[in-house]
Write an enzyme that holds these catalytic residues in place. Structure first.
Site, PDB file in Angstrom:
ATOM      1  N   SER A 118       4.155   6.029  -1.164  1.00 14.44           N
ATOM      2  CA  SER A 118       5.313   6.587  -0.464  1.00 14.44           C
ATOM      3  C   SER A 118       5.652   7.970  -0.974  1.00 14.44           C
ATOM      4  O   SER A 118       6.412   8.686  -0.332  1.00 14.44           O
ATOM      5  CB  SER A 118       6.542   5.708  -0.722  1.00 14.44           C
ATOM      6  OG  SER A 118       6.295   4.405  -0.326  1.00 14.44           O
ATOM      7  N   HIS A 139      -0.107   6.863   5.010  1.00 13.02           N
ATOM      8  CA  HIS A 139       1.204   6.259   4.730  1.00 13.02           C
ATOM      9  C   HIS A 139       1.703   5.521   5.970  1.00 13.02           C
ATOM     10  O   HIS A 139       2.238   6.135   6.900  1.00 13.02           O
ATOM     11  CB  HIS A 139       2.169   7.371   4.304  1.00 13.02           C
ATOM     12  CG  HIS A 139       3.514   6.900   3.894  1.00 13.02           C
ATOM     13  ND1 HIS A 139       4.631   7.680   3.953  1.00 13.02           N
ATOM     14  CD2 HIS A 139       3.936   5.694   3.416  1.00 13.02           C
ATOM     15  CE1 HIS A 139       5.679   6.995   3.531  1.00 13.02           C
ATOM     16  NE2 HIS A 139       5.283   5.785   3.206  1.00 13.02           N
ATOM     17  N   GLU A 151       1.871   8.616   8.420  1.00 15.06           N
ATOM     18  CA  GLU A 151       1.934   9.960   7.839  1.00 15.06           C
ATOM     19  C   GLU A 151       0.594  10.174   7.135  1.00 15.06           C
ATOM     20  O   GLU A 151       0.257   9.429   6.206  1.00 15.06           O
ATOM     21  CB  GLU A 151       3.103   9.987   6.830  1.00 15.06           C
ATOM     22  CG  GLU A 151       3.797  11.302   6.677  1.00 15.06           C
ATOM     23  CD  GLU A 151       4.953  11.235   5.655  1.00 15.06           C
ATOM     24  OE1 GLU A 151       5.093  10.244   4.908  1.00 15.06           O
ATOM     25  OE2 GLU A 151       5.722  12.210   5.602  1.00 15.06           O
ATOM     26  N   ASN A 189       9.835  10.277   3.173  1.00 15.15           N
ATOM     27  CA  ASN A 189      10.723   9.839   2.092  1.00 15.15           C
ATOM     28  C   ASN A 189      11.529  10.966   1.465  1.00 15.15           C
ATOM     29  O   ASN A 189      12.548  10.729   0.832  1.00 15.15           O
ATOM     30  CB  ASN A 189       9.938   9.064   1.043  1.00 15.15           C
ATOM     31  CG  ASN A 189       9.671   7.671   1.557  1.00 15.15           C
ATOM     32  OD1 ASN A 189      10.597   6.978   1.969  1.00 15.15           O
ATOM     33  ND2 ASN A 189       8.405   7.272   1.600  1.00 15.15           N
TER      34      ASN A 189
HETATM   35  P1  NAD Z   1       4.886  -4.873  -3.207  1.00 13.51           P
HETATM   36  O1  NAD Z   1       5.587  -4.913  -4.502  1.00 13.51           O
HETATM   37  O2  NAD Z   1       5.408  -5.719  -2.079  1.00 13.51           O
HETATM   38  O3  NAD Z   1       3.341  -5.269  -3.396  1.00 13.51           O
HETATM   39  C1  NAD Z   1       2.504  -4.665  -4.348  1.00 13.51           C
HETATM   40  C2  NAD Z   1       1.295  -5.560  -4.572  1.00 13.51           C
HETATM   41  O4  NAD Z   1       0.368  -4.853  -5.408  1.00 13.51           O
HETATM   42  C3  NAD Z   1       1.631  -6.885  -5.281  1.00 13.51           C
HETATM   43  O5  NAD Z   1       1.141  -7.976  -4.516  1.00 13.51           O
HETATM   44  C4  NAD Z   1       0.895  -6.760  -6.614  1.00 13.51           C
HETATM   45  O6  NAD Z   1       0.409  -7.996  -7.108  1.00 13.51           O
HETATM   46  C5  NAD Z   1      -0.238  -5.826  -6.246  1.00 13.51           C
HETATM   47  N1  NAD Z   1      -0.878  -5.175  -7.389  1.00 13.51           N
HETATM   48  C6  NAD Z   1      -0.304  -4.708  -8.529  1.00 13.51           C
HETATM   49  N2  NAD Z   1      -1.250  -4.213  -9.346  1.00 13.51           N
HETATM   50  C7  NAD Z   1      -2.442  -4.362  -8.706  1.00 13.51           C
HETATM   51  C8  NAD Z   1      -3.785  -4.059  -9.045  1.00 13.51           C
HETATM   52  N3  NAD Z   1      -4.117  -3.489 -10.216  1.00 13.51           N
HETATM   53  N4  NAD Z   1      -4.752  -4.361  -8.166  1.00 13.51           N
HETATM   54  C9  NAD Z   1      -4.442  -4.959  -6.981  1.00 13.51           C
HETATM   55  N5  NAD Z   1      -3.191  -5.270  -6.607  1.00 13.51           N
HETATM   56  C10 NAD Z   1      -2.204  -4.975  -7.463  1.00 13.51           C
HETATM   57  O7  NAD Z   1       4.822  -3.335  -2.797  1.00 13.51           O
HETATM   58  P2  NAD Z   1       4.810  -2.705  -1.314  1.00 13.51           P
HETATM   59  O8  NAD Z   1       6.202  -2.553  -0.830  1.00 13.51           O
HETATM   60  O9  NAD Z   1       3.796  -3.426  -0.478  1.00 13.51           O
HETATM   61  O10 NAD Z   1       4.280  -1.232  -1.655  1.00 13.51           O
HETATM   62  C11 NAD Z   1       2.902  -0.961  -1.800  1.00 13.51           C
HETATM   63  C12 NAD Z   1       2.688   0.529  -1.632  1.00 13.51           C
HETATM   64  O11 NAD Z   1       3.111   0.913  -0.311  1.00 13.51           O
HETATM   65  C13 NAD Z   1       3.516   1.375  -2.602  1.00 13.51           C
HETATM   66  O12 NAD Z   1       2.764   2.508  -2.956  1.00 13.51           O
HETATM   67  C14 NAD Z   1       4.723   1.768  -1.763  1.00 13.51           C
HETATM   68  O13 NAD Z   1       5.318   2.963  -2.186  1.00 13.51           O
HETATM   69  C15 NAD Z   1       4.086   1.929  -0.388  1.00 13.51           C
HETATM   70  N6  NAD Z   1       4.978   1.799   0.763  1.00 13.51           N
HETATM   71  C16 NAD Z   1       5.960   0.845   0.775  1.00 13.51           C
HETATM   72  C17 NAD Z   1       6.772   0.727   1.898  1.00 13.51           C
HETATM   73  C18 NAD Z   1       7.832  -0.344   1.982  1.00 13.51           C
HETATM   74  O14 NAD Z   1       8.648  -0.311   2.928  1.00 13.51           O
HETATM   75  N7  NAD Z   1       7.853  -1.300   1.085  1.00 13.51           N
HETATM   76  C19 NAD Z   1       6.584   1.573   3.007  1.00 13.51           C
HETATM   77  C20 NAD Z   1       5.550   2.510   2.968  1.00 13.51           C
HETATM   78  C21 NAD Z   1       4.754   2.625   1.836  1.00 13.51           C
END
Ligand code: NAD
Length: 300
Positions: A118, A139, A151, A189
């Site tokens: 993000s 993104h 994005e 963001n």
């Molecule tokens: P989340 O916390 O829901 O999930 C993250 C996952 O990554 C978990 O299942 C965890 O076990 C896994 N993980 C951690 N370390 C790992 C590793 N070494 N290898 C493999 N898996 C691993 O997070 P999220 O909300 O899905 O966010 C994920 C990414 O997407 C982040 O970079 C976040 O900034 C981005 N993002 C999030 C949103 C949102 O609305 N939540 C929107 C756009 C982008």
């Protein structure tokens, strides 16, 4: 491009897998947590059922989508034959640098390495690899199967060819890609998080309550969701990490995260995924029940 690997099976990972698999790509999904992998498959199944109910897909489409997905605990195995890896692991810079080193070592030489970060610098992530021209930001927005925008973020070294490939691929997924440059928070963001932070400050300073703040922004600004509800959907930990990146990246105090957000994350009130944030989700996400968060204990 046929074989996709998705790293991270959380909120975003399961949606990204859903969209690729539904569009006929073979997807390997990797996570360090078996529980997260199982939950992701469950969520994808439920979301496909919702599409069947709306008559936008058939039972056969659901079966074909699920057949395209394989889960892995081992990242190296998951990416060994991929054309594109999309990293969607926890928003933490050191973790992403470590994962990209692994991806660079284990993925085929020609594979593109994308991150769904993000806010973290694509250029910095790319610099840990020996293929920075093939590293790019892809993104997606939450919930991925519903939201149109992708994005597409070019790092300092990302090639024109790779950018074009990801723009075209995004369109093939039925998305609307927008190309942007690599500065903290990119566009989405950089604009969204200060608004969410300001909404939390308004709560913290007692300007108004959770429901009032969200109602003002929904009815007054024609937003589909108020900023506090949206923060719950994004994950308060994710919001906090993005604000840290903006704060450090620009060195401007206007991005300093509200102490209430910091407290709620420390207390594990992360929003929908923890069943409680500004609202309580023990009964699902349809009905908005205001939680009893730390705002009650904010100094007057
Ligand atoms: P989340 O916390 O829901 O999930 C993250 C996952 O990554 C978990 O299942 C965890 O076990 C896994 N993980 C951690 N370390 C790992 C590793 N070494 N290898 C493999 N898996 C691993 O997070 P999220 O909300 O899905 O966010 C994920 C990414 O997407 C982040 O970079 C976040 O900034 C981005 N993002 C999030 C949103 C949102 O609305 N939540 C929107 C756009 C982008």
């Amino acid at each position: 491009m046929q074989n996709i690997a998705v790293i991270g099976a959380g909120t975003m990972g399961n949606g990204i897998v859903h969209v690729f698999a539904q569009n006929g790509y073979k997807v390997n999904l990797a996570d360090i947590s078996q529980d997260a992998l199982e939950k992701a498959l469950g969520t994808i199944g439920k979301n496909l059922d919702r599409q069947i109910k709306k008559e936008t897909i058939t039972e056969a489409d659901k079966a074909a989508t699920l057949e395209n997905i394989t889960t892995f605990i081992n990242i190296e195995e998951a990416v060994s034959e991929c054309d594109l890896a999309v990293e969607a692991a926890t928003e933490n810079v050191n973790l992403k640098l470590k994962i990209f080193k692994q991806l660079d070592d284990a993925a085929p030489e020609n594979a593109i390495l994308a991150t769904n970060t993000s806010s973290i610098s694509i250029t910095k992530i790319a610099a840990t690899t020996i293929r920075p021209e093939k590293v790019i930001g892809m993104h997606f927005m939450n919930p991925v199967p519903v939201m149109k925008l992708v994005e597409v973020i070019r790092g300092y070294a990302t090639s024109d060819e790779v950018t074009q490939t990801i723009m075209t691929l995004s369109k093939n997924l039925g998305k609307a890609p927008v190309e942007v440059n690599d500065y903290p928070g990119f566009v989405a963001n950089r604009i969204l998080m200060p608004m969410i932070n300001e909404a939390i400050y308004s709560l913290y300073e007692g300007v108004a309550g959770v429901g009032e703040i969200d109602t003002v922004m929904k009815l007054g600004m024609a937003h589909l969701m108020g900023p506090l509800q949206l923060a719950d959907f994004i994950g308060l930990d994710v919001c906090l990490s993005i604000l840290h990146v903006l704060h450090e990246g620009f060195g401007n105090p206007k991005y300093a995260p509200c102490p209430l957000l910091v407290n709620m994350v420390a207390a594990g009130k992360l929003g929908v995924k923890a069943k409680e944030g500004f609202y309580s989700y023990t009964h699902g996400t349809k009905e908005l029940i205001i939680a009893d968060p730390f705002c009650k204990k904010v100094p007057a």
